[in-house]
Design an enzyme around this catalytic site. Structure first.
Site, short mmCIF file in Angstrom:
data_model
loop_
_atom_site.label_atom_id
_atom_site.label_comp_id
_atom_site.label_asym_id
_atom_site.label_seq_id
_atom_site.Cartn_x
_atom_site.Cartn_y
_atom_site.Cartn_z
N GLU A 219 -25.59 -41.49 -26.02
CA GLU A 219 -26.27 -41.44 -27.21
C GLU A 219 -25.63 -42.00 -28.44
O GLU A 219 -26.21 -42.62 -29.25
CB GLU A 219 -26.72 -40.15 -27.50
CG GLU A 219 -28.35 -40.14 -27.44
CD GLU A 219 -28.82 -38.61 -27.05
OE1 GLU A 219 -28.71 -37.79 -28.01
OE2 GLU A 219 -29.40 -38.37 -25.84
N CYS B 193 -28.52 -36.99 -14.35
CA CYS B 193 -28.74 -37.03 -15.61
C CYS B 193 -29.30 -38.43 -15.94
O CYS B 193 -28.84 -39.35 -15.73
CB CYS B 193 -27.66 -36.55 -16.60
SG CYS B 193 -28.02 -36.74 -18.29
N CYS C 296 -36.33 -35.85 -16.77
CA CYS C 296 -35.03 -35.03 -17.15
C CYS C 296 -34.52 -34.26 -16.27
O CYS C 296 -35.37 -33.24 -15.72
CB CYS C 296 -35.30 -34.44 -18.59
SG CYS C 296 -34.04 -33.41 -19.13
N ASP D 114 -38.95 -36.37 -21.65
CA ASP D 114 -37.28 -35.82 -21.47
C ASP D 114 -37.05 -35.10 -22.76
O ASP D 114 -37.89 -34.90 -23.62
CB ASP D 114 -36.70 -37.37 -21.49
CG ASP D 114 -34.99 -37.11 -21.59
OD1 ASP D 114 -34.67 -36.32 -20.92
OD2 ASP D 114 -34.50 -37.83 -22.48
N SER D 115 -35.71 -34.61 -22.81
CA SER D 115 -35.18 -34.08 -24.00
C SER D 115 -35.22 -34.74 -25.12
O SER D 115 -35.08 -34.31 -26.31
CB SER D 115 -34.00 -33.40 -23.70
OG SER D 115 -33.08 -34.32 -23.05
N HIS E 45 -29.32 -39.96 -18.56
CA HIS E 45 -28.41 -40.71 -19.38
C HIS E 45 -27.52 -41.80 -18.76
O HIS E 45 -27.02 -42.80 -18.96
CB HIS E 45 -27.74 -39.84 -20.51
CG HIS E 45 -28.51 -39.36 -21.40
ND1 HIS E 45 -29.42 -38.67 -21.34
CD2 HIS E 45 -28.30 -39.54 -22.78
CE1 HIS E 45 -29.94 -38.11 -22.52
NE2 HIS E 45 -29.34 -38.89 -23.51
N1 DGL Z 1 -31.59 -36.35 -20.01
C1 DGL Z 1 -31.20 -35.25 -19.78
C2 DGL Z 1 -31.05 -34.85 -18.33
O1 DGL Z 1 -31.30 -35.84 -17.41
C3 DGL Z 1 -29.96 -34.53 -20.41
C4 DGL Z 1 -29.74 -34.69 -21.76
C5 DGL Z 1 -29.87 -33.52 -22.34
O2 DGL Z 1 -28.83 -32.50 -22.24
O3 DGL Z 1 -30.96 -33.22 -22.96
O4 DGL Z 1 -30.73 -33.92 -17.96
#
Ligand code: DGL
Length: 282
Positions: A155, A187, A74, A11-12, A189
């Site tokens: 976050e 997303c 992600c 993931d990022s 998150h």
């Molecule tokens: N976890 C990322 C996603 O699912 C979002 C966070 C980011 O922008 O890096 O898109």
């Protein structure tokens, strides 16, 4: 490829831990290697070309570590880099993303429904969900809205607070989401603010959390291909260190380590885990 080899997840940053957590709950005997590219976070505001370059480099590491399956946990990276990564990895590992399992789920449960989607700018502007739902030809109408404030808000620990409820309400009351019957959390998150999203809709709109759907699909793939790890079945304990005999191993790498990232793993993974700095870009 052996069943005892790890599942690679990237993931990022640490948002993908929501998916990793769903996987470890479902498949507690699997060895897991997680990579969070915290040095380049957020991906949601990056170009597709930049995300593709990061993803290829991360995959080199996961291939080197002999991952049997690589999951792009992600949405932004799944939207920007899945096809390229799949070609790049080739037969060395199965590559999965967090979008296709949700598309299959929509096809099964939401034919002829109007669905909303919230995600990063990268995910929404890529139009990938729209293209894939259209390809199903099931009469699904999709309305998408970029909600770039939500990931950084989560976050920073702003969820389940009045201020985050106000931001969630503001986004969800956007004209573009009017009349939807279900909302995709596109997303990794967003499972953290599911309660606030449910509070806004008061139960009138189904909230589709992809982490469970993705974990189920991954389990299905491993089962079908006889790749479920059998070695750890003797114990329910887990090791974060080098393999103790018979215990599944979970390792969590980040490209930029900070204590606050480590502290935040608790909110995404349900428990705090030890992050190891892996300087992939140095
Ligand atoms: N976890 C990322 C996603 O699912 C979002 C966070 C980011 O922008 O890096 O898109």
């Amino acid at each position: 490829m052996r069943s005892s080899h790890p599942i690679g997840i990237f993931d990022s940053g640490i948002g993908g831990l929501t998916v990793a957590h769903a996987i470890t709950r479902r498949l507690p005997h699997e060895n897991i290697l997680y990579f969070g590219d915290t040095a380049h976070l957020p991906y949601g505001d990056k170009s597709a070309a930049a995300i593709q370059a990061y993803a290829v480099k991360i995959c080199n590491l996961l291939i080197q570590q002999e991952c049997k399956l690589i999951l792009i946990a992600c949405n932004s990276a799944s939207a920007a880099a899945f096809e390229l990564v799949r070609e790049y990895v080739g037969s060395k590992a199965k590559v999965m993303n967090v979008i296709d399992p949700v598309i299959d789920y929509l096809g099964e449960h939401y034919a002829r429904h109007t669905i909303g989607l919230i995600g990063t700018k990268q995910t929404v502007n890529s139009n990938v969900y729209r293209k894939k739902t259209d390809a199903l030809e099931k009469g699904i109408v999709l309305h998408s809205l970029a909600t770039p404030l939500l990931a950084p808000m989560i976050e920073e620990g702003f969820f389940n607070k009045n201020i985050s409820q106000a931001i969630v309400n503001e986004y969800l009351s956007d004209e573009s989401l009017r009349g939807i019957e279900a909302l995709i959390l596109a997303c990794t998150h967003y499972p953290l603010i599911k309660a606030q999203i449910n509070a806004y809709y008061g139960g009138g709109v189904a909230v589709i959390d992809s982490s469970e759907i993705v974990a189920q699909s991954l389990q299905g793939y491993l089962t079908e291909h006889h790749l479920l790890n059998r070695q750890g079945l003797v114990s329910n304990e887990v090791s974060n260190e080098a393999t103790s005999e018979g215990l599944p191993r979970r390792q969590f790498f980040v490209s930029d380590y900070t204590r606050s990232f480590e502290a935040s793993t608790r909110i995404f993974f349900g428990e705090q885990v030890r992050l190891e700095h892996y300087p992939l870009w140095e």
